[in-house]
Design a protein around this motif. Structure first.
Motif, short mmCIF file in Angstrom:
data_model
loop_
_atom_site.label_atom_id
_atom_site.label_comp_id
_atom_site.label_asym_id
_atom_site.label_seq_id
_atom_site.Cartn_x
_atom_site.Cartn_y
_atom_site.Cartn_z
N MET A 181 1.05 -1.20 0.02
CA MET A 181 0.06 0.04 -0.02
C MET A 181 1.03 1.22 -0.06
N PRO A 182 0.65 2.15 -0.99
CA PRO A 182 1.60 3.27 -1.21
C PRO A 182 1.49 4.35 0.17
N ALA A 183 2.22 4.81 0.61
CA ALA A 183 2.24 5.89 1.57
C ALA A 183 1.45 6.96 1.42
N PRO A 184 0.70 7.53 2.27
CA PRO A 184 -0.24 8.74 2.14
C PRO A 184 0.48 9.64 1.49
N LEU A 185 0.05 10.83 0.77
CA LEU A 185 0.47 11.99 0.46
C LEU A 185 0.43 12.91 1.42
N PRO A 186 1.53 13.97 1.62
CA PRO A 186 1.64 15.01 2.78
C PRO A 186 0.23 15.66 2.47
#
Length: 263
Positions: free
Chosen positions: A1-6
């Motif tokens: 799962m990709p890291a959430p965007l800031p």
């Protein structure tokens, strides 16, 4: 799962300098800054960009000052964040490195002060626990003469800043971090304590005025209610700007009435 965007906001050196000027920071002034990098948003360039923006807003004739305290050069028996086992205390005292203004890192004051401390041309005061670092044409006159038995009183940079009309910028930091309130502690009835620290000949016991940030947030709320304080946003950070002398004078009246010294 990709890291959430800031979530941002995206903050840059230029946008910070613009916000600082809009708040009221003036070119050529002396500014004592207490700061929180994380409160600003997503800063492109991190703490270095914040220092550059502060210097941009102050201009060539302005002077930037920050606390560069080294709270780890204290008695381990008093440590709580985190504590160390009691059977370590004697060894920690005996082997604790001495203070070197050129190399001792700051601690528990944030990453922006550490960036200022290590910035080319920065000067730092001589107190081994509560030093200040400064950049700019008036840096030397502010940091020189910091007495080894006066953490935040009349022979510290705080008194020099007050004399020179410095203002305080609380850049995302709460009033609990306002060192100016400590100067007031020296001017009201107070008790003393042992401010032990490492010295050239081993562990030193130094009598000092007892200082504490207890109820500083409450003091700051009252100060802001009764005295004009410029407030606004720099990046995402709630920011306050006021004369240091106003804060010290108010605290001198408030502290004896609301926080009498402990016996």
């Amino acid at each position: 799962m990709p890291a959430p965007l800031p979530t941002g906001p995206l903050v840059t050196r230029a946008s910070l300098a613009c916000d600082l000027r809009a708040l009221g920071v003036e070119a050529g002034e002396i500014l004592l800054v207490h700061s929180s990098l994380s409160s600003l948003g997503w800063v492109n360039g991190g703490q270095a960009a914040v220092v550059q923006a502060l210097l941009d807003a102050l201009g060539d004739d302005g002077t930037l000052v920050v606390p560069a305290h080294s709270g780890d050069l204290t008695d381990p028996a008093l440590w709580s964040d985190p504590p160390v086992p009691a059977d370590w205390w004697e060894t920690v005292r005996a082997t604790m490195p001495g203070y070197d203004p050129r190399t001792t890192p700051s601690r528990s004051v944030g990453v922006i002060p550490e960036a200022v401390r290590s910035w080319p041309g920065a000067l730092r005061s001589a107190h081994p626990q509560t030093s200040f670092a400064a950049l700019g044409p008036r840096a030397a006159e502010i940091v020189e003469g910091h007495a080894p038995d006066c953490r935040l009183g009349e022979r510290s940079p705080l008194a020099r800043l007050e004399e020179r009309g410095a203002r305080v910028l609380m850049l995302g930091a709460g009033y609990g971090a306002c060192t100016g309130f400590h100067l007031a502690e020296y001017r009201v009835p107070h008790r003393t304590e042992d401010a032990g620290r490492p010295g050239p000949a081993g562990w030193e016991h130094v009598g000092e005025v007892a200082i504490s940030a207890d109820r500083f947030d409450e003091l700051g709320t009252a100060f802001e209610r009764d005295v004009p304080v410029v407030t606004g946003r720099v990046g995402a950070a709630q920011t306050r700007l006021f004369p240091l002398a106003d804060a010290v004078a108010y605290a001198q009246k408030w502290l004896p009435a609301h926080r009498p010294p402990r016996p």
